[in-house]
Every structure is written in C-alpha cells, then in structure tokens.
Scaffold this active site. Structure first.
Site, PDB file in Angstrom:
ATOM      1  CB  THR A   1      -0.910   0.015   1.243  1.00 52.05           C
ATOM      2  OG1 THR A   1      -0.095  -0.234   2.409  1.00 52.05           O
ATOM      3  CG2 THR A   1      -2.000  -1.020   1.167  1.00 52.05           C
ATOM      4  N   GLY A  33      14.046   4.711   8.753  1.00 48.89           N
ATOM      5  CA  GLY A  33      13.754   4.369   7.362  1.00 48.89           C
ATOM      6  C   GLY A  33      12.740   3.248   7.342  1.00 48.89           C
ATOM      7  CB  CYS A  37       6.035   0.737   7.847  1.00 51.00           C
ATOM      8  SG  CYS A  37       5.708  -0.855   7.087  1.00 51.00           S
TER       9      CYS A  37
HETATM   10  P1  NAI Z   1       5.813  -6.077  -0.320  1.00 54.05           P
HETATM   11  O1  NAI Z   1       5.925  -5.065  -1.382  1.00 54.05           O
HETATM   12  O2  NAI Z   1       7.037  -6.743   0.207  1.00 54.05           O
HETATM   13  O3  NAI Z   1       4.839  -7.265  -0.810  1.00 54.05           O
HETATM   14  C1  NAI Z   1       3.614  -7.077  -1.417  1.00 54.05           C
HETATM   15  C2  NAI Z   1       3.417  -8.165  -2.455  1.00 54.05           C
HETATM   16  O4  NAI Z   1       2.079  -8.097  -2.939  1.00 54.05           O
HETATM   17  C3  NAI Z   1       4.319  -8.033  -3.684  1.00 54.05           C
HETATM   18  O5  NAI Z   1       5.084  -9.208  -3.831  1.00 54.05           O
HETATM   19  C4  NAI Z   1       3.340  -7.833  -4.848  1.00 54.05           C
HETATM   20  O6  NAI Z   1       3.775  -8.476  -6.047  1.00 54.05           O
HETATM   21  C5  NAI Z   1       2.096  -8.478  -4.297  1.00 54.05           C
HETATM   22  N1  NAI Z   1       0.862  -8.038  -4.942  1.00 54.05           N
HETATM   23  C6  NAI Z   1       0.407  -6.769  -5.107  1.00 54.05           C
HETATM   24  N2  NAI Z   1      -0.801  -6.781  -5.706  1.00 54.05           N
HETATM   25  C7  NAI Z   1      -1.122  -8.076  -5.907  1.00 54.05           C
HETATM   26  C8  NAI Z   1      -2.243  -8.725  -6.469  1.00 54.05           C
HETATM   27  N3  NAI Z   1      -3.306  -8.040  -6.914  1.00 54.05           N
HETATM   28  N4  NAI Z   1      -2.241 -10.078  -6.544  1.00 54.05           N
HETATM   29  C9  NAI Z   1      -1.196 -10.777  -6.082  1.00 54.05           C
HETATM   30  N5  NAI Z   1      -0.109 -10.224  -5.524  1.00 54.05           N
HETATM   31  C10 NAI Z   1      -0.060  -8.880  -5.430  1.00 54.05           C
HETATM   32  O7  NAI Z   1       5.001  -5.383   0.851  1.00 54.05           O
HETATM   33  P2  NAI Z   1       5.119  -5.677   2.435  1.00 54.05           P
HETATM   34  O8  NAI Z   1       6.309  -5.006   3.000  1.00 54.05           O
HETATM   35  O9  NAI Z   1       4.909  -7.136   2.671  1.00 54.05           O
HETATM   36  O10 NAI Z   1       3.849  -4.876   2.968  1.00 54.05           O
HETATM   37  C11 NAI Z   1       2.532  -5.328   2.745  1.00 54.05           C
HETATM   38  C12 NAI Z   1       1.598  -4.517   3.624  1.00 54.05           C
HETATM   39  O11 NAI Z   1       1.892  -4.765   5.000  1.00 54.05           O
HETATM   40  C13 NAI Z   1       1.717  -3.003   3.433  1.00 54.05           C
HETATM   41  O12 NAI Z   1       0.436  -2.442   3.576  1.00 54.05           O
HETATM   42  C14 NAI Z   1       2.592  -2.579   4.594  1.00 54.05           C
HETATM   43  O13 NAI Z   1       2.338  -1.266   4.986  1.00 54.05           O
HETATM   44  C15 NAI Z   1       2.171  -3.545   5.675  1.00 54.05           C
HETATM   45  N6  NAI Z   1       3.179  -3.815   6.701  1.00 54.05           N
HETATM   46  C16 NAI Z   1       4.490  -3.971   6.351  1.00 54.05           C
HETATM   47  C17 NAI Z   1       5.433  -4.250   7.328  1.00 54.05           C
HETATM   48  C18 NAI Z   1       6.873  -4.416   6.969  1.00 54.05           C
HETATM   49  O14 NAI Z   1       7.685  -4.449   7.879  1.00 54.05           O
HETATM   50  N7  NAI Z   1       7.247  -4.506   5.702  1.00 54.05           N
HETATM   51  C19 NAI Z   1       5.056  -4.393   8.746  1.00 54.05           C
HETATM   52  C20 NAI Z   1       3.646  -4.271   8.979  1.00 54.05           C
HETATM   53  C21 NAI Z   1       2.758  -3.969   7.988  1.00 54.05           C
END
Ligand code: NAI
Length: 474
Positions: A89, A271, A274
């Site tokens: 997101t 950094g 998030c």
């Molecule tokens: P990321 O970018 O590592 O992974 C997201 C994945 O979703 C990507 O591999 C992308 O290809 C896939 N994707 C997107 N649209 C799709 C669709 N329509 N169908 C199938 N796959 C799809 O993101 P991350 O870091 O895992 O973050 C995900 C969410 O969790 C975000 O909202 C973030 O704010 C939240 N979050 C992240 C944390 C972190 O430490 N990275 C911690 C807590 C929450």
C-alpha cells in the site's frame, strides 16, 4: 472452522506471517500467492526473496506440507475459507493525495479478484496497512459484485512485526489485533480468526475492536514509534551544541517507567517502508477530516527525520574540509536497519545521494543488500558516471581500504567487531569515521587515530575547531 487460508501478497509481511501460521497450525493448509512469478519462484527455492533471521528454518519445516507458494491465485482464492490481503500500500505518486495518501490500487485489485472468483462464503482479512475506513471500500467492491449464495465478512488484522525480528515477533506477538463488524456474523468471523491465532498466542493477548479502531491503531502505533525516534533525534541536535550526551539523556529519560527505554536510540534517522508512508497517510487523513492542527503535529515527525538525515550528511561534508569531490568514502551498511536486506526509505540512500551529488566516490558494503538493489536505489540521481562512482564490496575491509572516511549507516553487529586498527592502517589520512548509528567504541577509535564524529555527542576539541573553522570560511 478454518481449514484453508490463502494470502494474497508474498512480501515481507505475507511470507513470514503465513509461514509462522503454517508452522503453528499444522491442521490448516496455507497458500501464499503473488502475481510476481519471480517472487514465488524464490519462495520455492533455497534462497528466499527476503532475509529474516529464523525464516529459512520455518519455511523448510512447512513448505510442501501445509505451506505452499503459488502463482495460481484463482485456485487458492477458490479453495480458501479465509483470505489475507497482504499486498503493498505505497504512497500515491500521482493524482489526488499525491505524496501523502496511500495508494489502494493493489488492495482494490485483490478485492476485485476475490469478488470475481469466489463461489462460497469467505472471511476477507485486511492485513495490509490501510487508511481508516478502507475495509468499507473492500466491502463495497465485494458486495457490489456479490454472486448468489456468497457472503463476505471483512476483518481488519493489522500486522505489527518489525523487519529484522519478524519471525520472533510473530512467534511471541505482544498482541494480535482483530477488528470486525458488530453484528452476529461479524463477531463469528472474529472468533474464527481468533481460533487460528490461539494455536500459539494466549487468548488474553488477542484483542478485538471495531474495524475502524483496528485500522487506526496500526497507523497510531507506527506514528508513536516514529515520533519517539524523531524526539530523541531532536534532542541529539541539542546535545551536539551543548555538551550533553544523547545516550546519557536517553538512559536517564528511559528509566522512567512511564516512558520506557525502547526506541530511544538516536541515529541518522528512521527508514523502512512503513513509518514515513503511514505517517503521511495519517497526515492526509487529518487533512481530509479537516483537522489541520493534528496533521501538522504528525507532519513534524517526518520533518524532523528529514532534518536529521540532512544534518548528518552535511556534518560529513563539513568535517571533510567542506568538500568531498573525488574523495573516496566508504558506506558501511545500506539496509534501513540491521538483519534485513530491505532498503526501502533507507537513510543510507539519502546519505549516498548527498555525497554523490557533491562529487564523492562511494565504496559500499552491506552484508545482505544485493548490488543490483543498491544501483537501483541510487539510479534516480541520473548521474551518467554512476557506475564508476559507486563501488560495491563484499566485506568491510576491502570497502574501507584507501578511503578518506567511513560512514556507518546501518547498525549491523559485525561492524562493532571489525579490526579498526587494521582498517585505519589502510586508509588515507587523516582518517574519519562518522557513526550514524552510535554502535562503535568511540574512545577506542580515537586512540587508534581516527577523527570520530557521531550523533548527539559534543565533538572533540580538535573536531569542533575544524567544523567552526570550515563554517567561517563559507
Ligand atoms: P511487499 O511489497 O514486500 O509485498 C507485497 C506483495 O504483494 C508483492 O510481492 C506484490 O507483487 C504483491 N501483490 C500486489 N498486488 C497483488 C495482487 N493483486 N495479486 C497478487 N499479488 C499482489 O510489501 P510488504 O512489506 O509485505 O507490505 C505489505 C503490507 O503490510 C503493506 O500495507 C505494509 O504497509 C504492511 N506492513 C508492512 C510491514 C513491513 O515491515 N514490511 C510491517 C507491517 C505492515
């Protein structure tokens, strides 16, 4: 009873979260899907797409048994009782709310896929961090495309894991937060998700709220954490001007049990994907709600972080006699924090860009960040000679050899254990160290002969006169 879980999004959240669910719930079959073939191929290989301590072991215990990584999104959605949406997101880069609002296009596309594919009841769980009331949009999409006999419940179940300690955080979560509708069906769905977590999390640590409180709590938690870092960083600037030592101040303040000692480490700045994104999201929410004073309050946390990164980079340049043109400078660490290979919003990028802008030649070493990632992060600078001005190394000793200065950008443990005598002997003199993470033994480095500068501690006499001297020349 939940028997099959599908997770859309195999990223830093979806991958580790579902691996731990599979580990702790052998009676549940978990399939993590992603539209990226490369990412799924990596999850199915020996080299996982993300580095997290302990993750390899969890994945190898479950993969092929009750944990699957797949690009067959349709089948996984079709078969699942419960679907996590864990897609990215990011901050919007165009249009209304550009630079502040969360871009929900991936969440929306996941919701549309579910609506199109599902032929039986589903519990849809928003795990991605979203603006308050995003669940309402998901619900609108699902219900507007409802097939006969299919009903949905939407839950909010934000993720609180921190990169670098994700597996540990998931295994021993401080709390699990589940928000849902205050209806019989809504409460029943909450209960189903509680039962999944109860496989390993004590019931008293699972809290349930209404959907909007749950969504806002995630933004609030990240805003509080970031605010503590900006608060201590703001104090670090005062310390440098007064002779107070920010580590001593942090210790004294943190021993107050109302305040606590965690997240009071001054540094080059925060950094990660998030903190900034979620703060911007909160600021935008305040603007939409016509609460400009509240928005300005949280904007201050971001502004302070930008100030800290710029202040640190400027300190490096001014200490090196106000010019780094053609100077060789080593950057130790490029990830946004230790124990991850993630560079999203890493302060190292800001430092590297500033130094490159000023004509420096960089020698970069990070234990977990791939060369291609570093080049990608620095390519927006558009420098034609980027390749010749950036040298990437596979260990700290070769990275620092023949350089004028070392800048520590990430707090990797191995940087504390380096043989700095050896490093000093192979550097151009006078040799400088700028410790942007406050992890090194500064007294020892000074004894070896380094000019040492760090954050939140008054400079040595020699260093002060040098900085003042250079400033008066400007
Ligand atoms: P990321 O970018 O590592 O992974 C997201 C994945 O979703 C990507 O591999 C992308 O290809 C896939 N994707 C997107 N649209 C799709 C669709 N329509 N169908 C199938 N796959 C799809 O993101 P991350 O870091 O895992 O973050 C995900 C969410 O969790 C975000 O909202 C973030 O704010 C939240 N979050 C992240 C944390 C972190 O430490 N990275 C911690 C807590 C929450």
């Amino acid at each position: 009873m939940i028997k099959k879980i599908c997770c859309i999004g195999a990223g830093y959240v979806g991958g580790p979260t579902c691996s731990v669910i599979a580990l702790k719930c052998p009676d549940i079959c978990v399939t993590v899907v992603d539209k990226s073939r490369d990412r799924i191929a990596q999850w199915n290989s020996d080299k996982l797409p993300i580095y997290e301590p302990g993750l390899d072991e969890v994945v190898s215990q479950c993969r092929g048994k009750n944990l699957f990584f797949s690009t067959d999104i349709e089948t996984a959605i079709q078969e699942a009782d419960l679907i996590f949406i864990s897609v990215n997101t990011p901050t919007k880069t165009f249009g209304n709310g550009k630079g502040r609002a969360a871009d929900l296009k991936y969440v929306e596309s996941a919701a549309r896929m579910i609506a199109e594919i599902a032929t039986n009841d589903k519990i849809v769980v928003e795990k991605s961090t979203v603006p308050v009331r995003a669940a309402e949009s998901i619900m609108n999409i699902l219900r507007a495309n409802n097939k006969p006999g299919v009903s949905y419940q939407i839950l909010s179940n934000p993720e609180f894991l921190a990169e670098g300690t994700a597996v540990q955080d998931l295994l021993c979560a401080d709390r699990i937060l589940i928000g849902g509708e205050d209806t019989l069906e809504g409460q029943a769905a909450i209960e189903e998700l509680c039962r999944v977590y109860e496989h390993w999390i004590p019931r008293e640590n699972i809290i349930t709220t209404n959907t909007w409180s749950s969504e806002l709590s995630k933004l609030a938690a990240n805003a509080f954490l970031a605010q503590r870092i900006s608060s201590i960083n703001a104090l670090s600037a005062i310390c440098e001007k007064t002779g107070a030592d920010v580590s001593e101040v942090a210790r004294a303040v943190g021993l107050d049990s109302r305040i606590g000692s965690k997240f009071l480490q001054a540094s080059v700045g925060f950094g990660g994907s998030c903190f900034q994104k979620d703060l911007l999201n909160l600021v935008y929410l305040c603007e939409c709600l016509k609460l400009p004073e509240v928005g300005r309050y949280w904007q201050g946390v971001i502004d302070m972080n930008e100030y800290q990164k710029s202040r640190f980079s400027a300190q490096v340049i001014s200490s090196l006699f106000n010019t780094v043109t053609d100077k060789h400078i080593s950057l130790l660490g490029f990830a946004f924090k230790k124990n991850t290979g993630d560079t999203r919003e890493s302060p190292a990028i800001h430092v590297a860009q500033t130094l490159l802008d000023e004509g420096a030649i960089l020698h970069i070493y990070d234990p977990k960040v791939e060369e291609a990632q570093i080049m990608e992060d620095l390519s927006p600078l558009g420098l034609s000679d980027l390749k010749t001005r950036i040298n990437i190394y596979h260990d700290a000793y070769t990275a620092t050899r023949n350089t004028h200065a070392i800048v520590v950008c990430t707090e990797w443990d191995e940087f504390m254990e380096l043989d700095y005598k050896k490093i000093f002997s192979e550097m151009t003199k006078p040799a400088y160290i700028f410790d942007g993470r406050k992890i090194l033994d500064h007294d020892n480095l000074q004894r070896i002969g380094f000019n040492v500068q760090t954050i939140g501690k008054k400079l040595t006499r020699a260093a002060i006169s040098r900085v003042w001297g250079s400033q008066t020349q400007v």
